[in-house]
Design a protein around this motif. Structure first.
Motif, PDB file in Angstrom:
ATOM      1  N   TRP A  87      31.778  49.203  46.498  1.00 23.89           N
ATOM      2  CA  TRP A  87      31.822  48.728  47.631  1.00 23.89           C
ATOM      3  C   TRP A  87      31.162  46.803  47.827  1.00 23.89           C
ATOM      4  N   ARG A  88      29.971  46.765  46.663  1.00 23.16           N
ATOM      5  CA  ARG A  88      28.857  45.543  46.679  1.00 23.16           C
ATOM      6  C   ARG A  88      30.510  44.498  46.361  1.00 23.16           C
ATOM      7  N   ARG A  89      31.642  44.355  45.725  1.00 23.14           N
ATOM      8  CA  ARG A  89      32.620  44.180  44.758  1.00 23.14           C
ATOM      9  C   ARG A  89      33.671  44.017  45.479  1.00 23.14           C
ATOM     10  N   ASP A  90      33.796  44.425  47.192  1.00 19.83           N
ATOM     11  CA  ASP A  90      34.618  44.876  48.162  1.00 19.83           C
ATOM     12  C   ASP A  90      35.290  42.998  48.632  1.00 19.83           C
ATOM     13  N   TRP A  91      35.676  42.409  48.163  1.00 14.15           N
ATOM     14  CA  TRP A  91      35.981  41.728  48.361  1.00 14.15           C
ATOM     15  C   TRP A  91      37.494  40.870  47.905  1.00 14.15           C
ATOM     16  N   ALA A  92      38.057  40.122  48.602  1.00 15.72           N
ATOM     17  CA  ALA A  92      39.459  40.010  47.810  1.00 15.72           C
ATOM     18  C   ALA A  92      40.013  38.167  48.422  1.00 15.72           C
ATOM     19  N   ILE A  93      40.505  37.615  47.821  1.00 16.34           N
ATOM     20  CA  ILE A  93      40.912  36.071  48.271  1.00 16.34           C
ATOM     21  C   ILE A  93      42.646  36.451  48.089  1.00 16.34           C
ATOM     22  N   THR A 214      28.008  47.601  56.894  1.00 12.71           N
ATOM     23  CA  THR A 214      28.141  46.839  55.839  1.00 12.71           C
ATOM     24  C   THR A 214      28.636  45.627  56.071  1.00 12.71           C
ATOM     25  N   ALA A 215      28.104  44.826  54.084  1.00 10.58           N
ATOM     26  CA  ALA A 215      28.490  43.474  54.541  1.00 10.58           C
ATOM     27  C   ALA A 215      28.316  43.480  52.806  1.00 10.58           C
ATOM     28  N   VAL A 216      29.579  41.811  52.745  1.00  8.41           N
ATOM     29  CA  VAL A 216      29.036  41.865  50.977  1.00  8.41           C
ATOM     30  C   VAL A 216      28.295  41.030  50.373  1.00  8.41           C
ATOM     31  N   PRO A 217      27.424  40.541  50.596  1.00  9.14           N
ATOM     32  CA  PRO A 217      26.829  39.763  50.104  1.00  9.14           C
ATOM     33  C   PRO A 217      28.019  38.544  49.662  1.00  9.14           C
ATOM     34  N   LEU A 218      26.947  36.581  49.794  1.00  9.94           N
ATOM     35  CA  LEU A 218      28.056  35.163  49.413  1.00  9.94           C
ATOM     36  C   LEU A 218      28.113  35.354  47.950  1.00  9.94           C
ATOM     37  N   GLU A 219      27.038  36.206  47.319  1.00 10.31           N
ATOM     38  CA  GLU A 219      26.819  35.870  46.178  1.00 10.31           C
ATOM     39  C   GLU A 219      27.437  35.847  45.395  1.00 10.31           C
ATOM     40  N   ARG A 220      28.542  37.302  45.622  1.00 11.31           N
ATOM     41  CA  ARG A 220      30.382  38.072  44.888  1.00 11.31           C
ATOM     42  C   ARG A 220      31.179  37.685  45.262  1.00 11.31           C
ATOM     43  N   PHE A 221      31.340  36.472  46.353  1.00  8.22           N
ATOM     44  CA  PHE A 221      32.965  36.645  46.204  1.00  8.22           C
ATOM     45  C   PHE A 221      32.368  34.679  46.536  1.00  8.22           C
ATOM     46  N   MET A 222      31.257  34.207  46.622  1.00 10.65           N
ATOM     47  CA  MET A 222      31.447  32.680  46.765  1.00 10.65           C
ATOM     48  C   MET A 222      31.711  32.007  45.073  1.00 10.65           C
ATOM     49  N   THR A 231      40.958  24.188  42.103  1.00  4.64           N
ATOM     50  CA  THR A 231      42.226  24.856  41.045  1.00  4.64           C
ATOM     51  C   THR A 231      43.274  24.558  42.681  1.00  4.64           C
ATOM     52  N   GLY A 232      42.756  24.316  43.724  1.00  6.55           N
ATOM     53  CA  GLY A 232      44.190  25.077  44.869  1.00  6.55           C
ATOM     54  C   GLY A 232      44.617  26.494  44.440  1.00  6.55           C
ATOM     55  N   ALA A 233      44.543  27.079  44.245  1.00  2.00           N
ATOM     56  CA  ALA A 233      45.068  28.909  44.247  1.00  2.00           C
ATOM     57  C   ALA A 233      45.933  28.937  42.740  1.00  2.00           C
ATOM     58  N   THR A 234      46.054  27.905  41.770  1.00  4.64           N
ATOM     59  CA  THR A 234      46.820  28.287  41.025  1.00  4.64           C
ATOM     60  C   THR A 234      47.345  29.681  40.379  1.00  4.64           C
ATOM     61  N   ASN A 235      48.691  29.743  40.204  1.00  2.41           N
ATOM     62  CA  ASN A 235      48.680  31.372  39.543  1.00  2.41           C
ATOM     63  C   ASN A 235      47.583  31.115  38.454  1.00  2.41           C
ATOM     64  N   ASP A 236      47.944  30.432  37.731  1.00  2.00           N
ATOM     65  CA  ASP A 236      46.769  30.780  35.940  1.00  2.00           C
ATOM     66  C   ASP A 236      44.913  30.388  36.627  1.00  2.00           C
ATOM     67  N   THR A 237      44.729  30.440  37.539  1.00  2.00           N
ATOM     68  CA  THR A 237      43.072  30.557  37.891  1.00  2.00           C
ATOM     69  C   THR A 237      42.174  31.813  38.271  1.00  2.00           C
ATOM     70  N   VAL A 238      41.283  31.610  36.777  1.00  2.00           N
ATOM     71  CA  VAL A 238      40.855  32.918  36.691  1.00  2.00           C
ATOM     72  C   VAL A 238      39.323  32.874  37.184  1.00  2.00           C
ATOM     73  N   VAL A 239      38.397  34.176  38.270  1.00  2.00           N
ATOM     74  CA  VAL A 239      37.962  33.439  39.125  1.00  2.00           C
ATOM     75  C   VAL A 239      36.840  34.589  38.253  1.00  2.00           C
ATOM     76  N   PRO A 240      35.247  33.314  38.957  1.00  2.00           N
ATOM     77  CA  PRO A 240      33.893  34.908  38.643  1.00  2.00           C
ATOM     78  C   PRO A 240      34.093  36.202  39.890  1.00  2.00           C
ATOM     79  N   VAL A 241      33.820  36.951  39.000  1.00  2.00           N
ATOM     80  CA  VAL A 241      32.883  38.246  39.422  1.00  2.00           C
ATOM     81  C   VAL A 241      32.459  38.583  39.301  1.00  2.00           C
ATOM     82  N   PRO A 242      31.106  38.212  39.318  1.00  2.00           N
ATOM     83  CA  PRO A 242      29.981  39.194  39.859  1.00  2.00           C
ATOM     84  C   PRO A 242      29.127  39.675  40.154  1.00  2.00           C
TER      85      PRO A 242
END
Length: 242
Positions: A87-93, A214-222, A231-242
Motif C-alpha cells: 500500500w505504500r506504493r498505492d499511487w497512479a497517474i 492512511t496516505a501515501v507520502p509525496l516521495e512515492r509519487f512526486m 514530457t507531456g505524458a507521452t506514451n513512451d514516458t518511463v517514470v521512477p517508482v521509488p
C-alpha cells in the motif's frame, strides 16, 4: 499554479475487465494528468480498466462541468495491492484525453525529501491538512439521496498524525469513506493555491477493532508527476517508482 479548488478535483469512474464498475477521486496535477490510487485502476491480475471517465465537479449521475476519457496509466504497483506493505506504493497517474488542467488549474505540492526515501513523509507529519473527495455517504440529507456518492465534499482542519514505520504510510484523522480513495491531502496556502501533502488511500485496522486513515507520502509519487509534466505524458514516458 493557480487553481479553482473544487474544479481541480474530480470523480474517476472505471469499468474493470471483469465488468464491475468503481468510483474513486482524482486530483488534476498537470495539464493532462491526474493523481489517484493504483487500487482504483488495477485489478488483482494487473489489468487496467476497459474504460475510464474523469468527471470534473460531478452533480449526481448525469450532470458535471466537464468530462474527459482516460487513455493511459502510470502506477506504483503492477496489480491491486496484495499485502499491507504494497500500500505504500498505492499511487497512479492517469492521462486525460483533453488538457483539463488548462481550465481547472492543478495542485502544486509541499516540500519533500527528494533524495531520501527512507524519510518519506517526514516533512508533513504533525501538520494540519484538508481534502476534497466523493464519499459514498455524502450528502447525508435524505432529500438528496439520488446524489449520494456523486457530489464533492470538503473537510478542513484534519491532521497528518504520524508515520507508521512498518508499512511506511502516513496516518491521518480525516473522515474518509468509500469513494475518497485517490483524494489529495492538501495545504490551502490561499483560496487559489492548493498544494498536495500526501495521497489518501484507505485505512489500517488494529487488533482491537479500531482503525486509522492512511496516505501515501509525496516521495512515492512526486518523481513520476514531475517526469510526466516534463514530457507531456507521452506514451513512451518511463517514470521512477521509488
Amino acid at each position: 499554479m493557480t487553481v479553482a479548488p473544487r474544479k481541480a478535483v474530480g470523480q474517476l469512474e472505471t469499468q474493470r475487465a471483469d465488468g464491475q464498475w468503481g468510483l474513486c477521486t482524482f486530483t488534476v496535477v498537470g495539464r493532462n494528468i491526474g493523481l489517484t490510487n493504483s487500487h482504483c485502476v488495477l485489478d488483482e491480475q494487473g489489468r487496467i480498466p476497459v474504460q475510464a471517465k474523469a468527471y470534473i465537479v460531478r452533480y449526481g449521475r448525469t450532470a458535471q462541468l466537464t468530462v474527459a476519457n482516460v487513455d493511459a496509466y502510470w502506477t506504483g504497483l503492477t496489480a491491486f495491492p496484495k499485502n499491507v506493505e504494497e500500500w505504500r506504493r498505492d499511487w497512479a497517474i492517469i492521462r486525460f484525453t483533453t488538457n483539463l488542467g488548462d481550465s481547472t488549474g492543478w495542485y502544486g505540492n509541499l516540500g519533500w525529501n527528494a533524495n531520501d526515501i527512507s524519510n518519506a513523509g517526514a516533512t508533513v507529519v504533525g501538520q494540519s491538512t484538508n481534502y476534497i473527495g466523493y464519499p459514498s455517504d455524502w450528502p447525508t440529507d435524505p432529500a438528496l439521496k439520488d446524489y449520494q456518492g456523486y457530489l464533492p465534499a470538503r473537510q478542513t482542519g484534519c491532521n497528518i498524525l504520524s508515520k507508521d514505520p512498518h508499512v511506511e504510510l502516513l496516518l491521518h484523522d480525516c473522515d474518509i469513506m468509500k469513494g475518497t480513495s485517490g483524494s489529495s491531502l492538501f495545504s490551502a496556502v490561499s483560496e487559489t493555491d492548493f498544494r498536495t501533502m500526501a495521497l489518501n488511500n484507505g485505512f489500517l485496522t488494529f487488533p482491537d477493532g479500531t482503525s486509522i486513515s492512511t496516505a501515501v507520502p509525496l516521495e512515492r509519487f512526486m518523481p513520476a508527476i514531475l517526469k510526466l509534466r516534463q514530457t507531456g505524458a507521452t506514451n513512451d514516458t518511463v517514470v521512477p517508482v521509488p
